[in-house]
Enzyme design. Structure first.
Site: not given
Ligand SMILES: Cc1ncc(COP(=O)(O)O)c(C=O)c1O
Length: 406
Positions: A127, A204, A229-230, A378
């Site tokens: 990401f 992650d 939030y997902k 997606r």
């Molecule tokens: C793999 C991954 N890492 C990090 C993030 C986002 O980071 P943040 O919450 O700081 O916007 C996302 C957001 O979709 C993500 O999919």
């Protein structure tokens, strides 16, 4: 397999998780929402909790709520999340900051713990925020980034990581589930390989938490971050979590020193002395209105059980792949996710040169998926709210808006 709508209606009828949909705020039952992998739906418990925080805790009790209800929320919710969904113990997870900031703190702390090593391993598929954080810290410290090239639908292979490991590597930074293809990386084997050269492994978990079971202790993971939030449905911009394995906590020091991470915070003392344990990963005042939402959201996922959520998720994505074969393959779409359900998280990505237009047309037809530049769609399938019929209707409408080749 060739699916009929009646066959798919039957899947919903016998779905053991079907009743969970009623626990969410859904005002348009006909909407086909296939973006729960980006922003999970709002649960009724979560809404009630946020309303109570507003009306009673802030509106009525004012500042006394800090002491009575709020101060220990980051670690208390961290314990709930860690013990129910991550395979961690109490005292190993804290909920705080955005994923990006949490990642920055974790990467920096890991690099500081390996001061004589000069390289970090990360993949080009990762990401953007993960890539940028690693690049920024590497640049500040004059370290090499060893990039693993884009791996395509099957995701980063163990060998591609191993090839880049030696005793100069301080850290590997990878996503458990790839945000584009949904490929599940081999967290056990990659973590083990990192440890064999004395590197730390940071994962992650944004796209796996709450939908793909993780056992961070069994996988011997050093550090992990993820968003809420997902699939955890804690709301837009809800805070992230950080996991630090207990035996590493004394060796790792996060770099953003603030009063919330200090021992005896309210003494306001000179100099910085970190709190003992995971509380030292806090920095400043948490956003309470977002933080309170995480607790009921995690509790709901834990109540349904991540193992049963995973079972439904595999079936939902398998149905999407069957329907891709049934309708989309012949229309010029390409499957960009693994075919083996065991290797796939909870979304399915398909690509087509006309994807951008198809996406706009789908929204007109009451389907909300997620567009990924340049040509990917997606389909995020959130087992507590997505029906099998949503998958059927969504893909059927996607086929209907695809231009036929002349
Ligand atoms: C793999 C991954 N890492 C990090 C993030 C986002 O980071 P943040 O919450 O700081 O916007 C996302 C957001 O979709 C993500 O999919």
């Amino acid at each position: 397999v060739s699916w009929s709508r009646a066959g798919v209606v039957e899947l919903d009828r016998v779905d053991p998780l079907a009743q969970y949909r009623r626990r969410f705020v859904i005002d348009d039952d006909a909407l086909v929402y296939l973006d729960g992998n980006s922003l999970g739906r709002l649960s009724i418990d979560t809404r009630d909790r946020v309303v109570a925080a507003l009306d009673q805790e802030w509106g009525h009790s004012l500042i006394s709520s800090w002491e009575d209800r709020w101060l220990d929320l980051p670690t208390r919710i961290g314990d709930l999340l860690g013990t129910t969904l991550l395979g961690a113990d109490t005292g190993e997870v804290v909920v705080n900051d955005s994923t990006t900031i949490a990642l920055y703190k974790a990467v920096a702390a890991a690099l500081d713990a390996r001061p004589h090593r000069s390289a970090v391993v990360i993949d080009e598929d990762n990401f953007p925020t993960d890539r940028y954080v690693v690049a920024s810290l590497a640049e500040q410290r004059g370290l090499d980034v060893r990039w693993i090239p884009e791996a395509g639908p099957e995701g980063v292979a163990v060998d591609a990581v191993v090839e880049r490991l030696d005793d100069d590597v301080a850290l590997t930074v990878l996503s458990h589930v790839d945000y584009r293809s949904a490929a599940i990386l081999d967290i056990d084997a990659i973590t083990k390989a990192a440890h064999e050269v004395g590197a730390l492994a940071l994962w992650d978990l944004c796209h796996s938490v709450g939908v793909v079971p993780t056992d961070l202790h069994a996988s011997d993971v050093d550090l992990a971050v993820g968003c809420t939030y997902k699939y955890l449905s804690s709301g837009p911009g809800a805070p992230a979590f950080t996991y630090v394995r207990r035996d590493l906590q004394a060796q790792l020091r996060q770099p953003i020193w603030g009063w919330f991470g200090r021992a005896d915070q309210f003494e306001m003392a000179p100099g910085y002395e970190p709190s003992p344990g995971i509380a030292s990963w806090l920095t400043g005042t948490p956003g309470i209105l977002s933080l309170v939402a995480v607790e009921p959201s995690v509790a709901l996922v834990a109540e349904a059980g991540v193992e049963s959520i995973r079972r439904k998720s595999e079936k939902l994505t398998a149905l999407a792949v069957d329907l891709y074969d049934q309708w989309l393959g012949d229309l010029g779409w390409t499957l960009q996710s693994p075919r083996d359900p065991a290797r796939r998280g909870s979304h399915v990505t398909v690509s087509h040169p006309a994807a951008r237009q198809a996406m706009a047309d789908l929204v007109e037809l009451g389907v909300i998926p997620d567009f990924r530049r340049p040509d990917g769609i997606r389909l995020g399938l959130a087992p507590l709210t997505t029906r099998y019929t949503d998958v059927y209707d969504g893909l059927q409408r996607l086929a209907s808006v695809t231009p036929t080749r002349s």
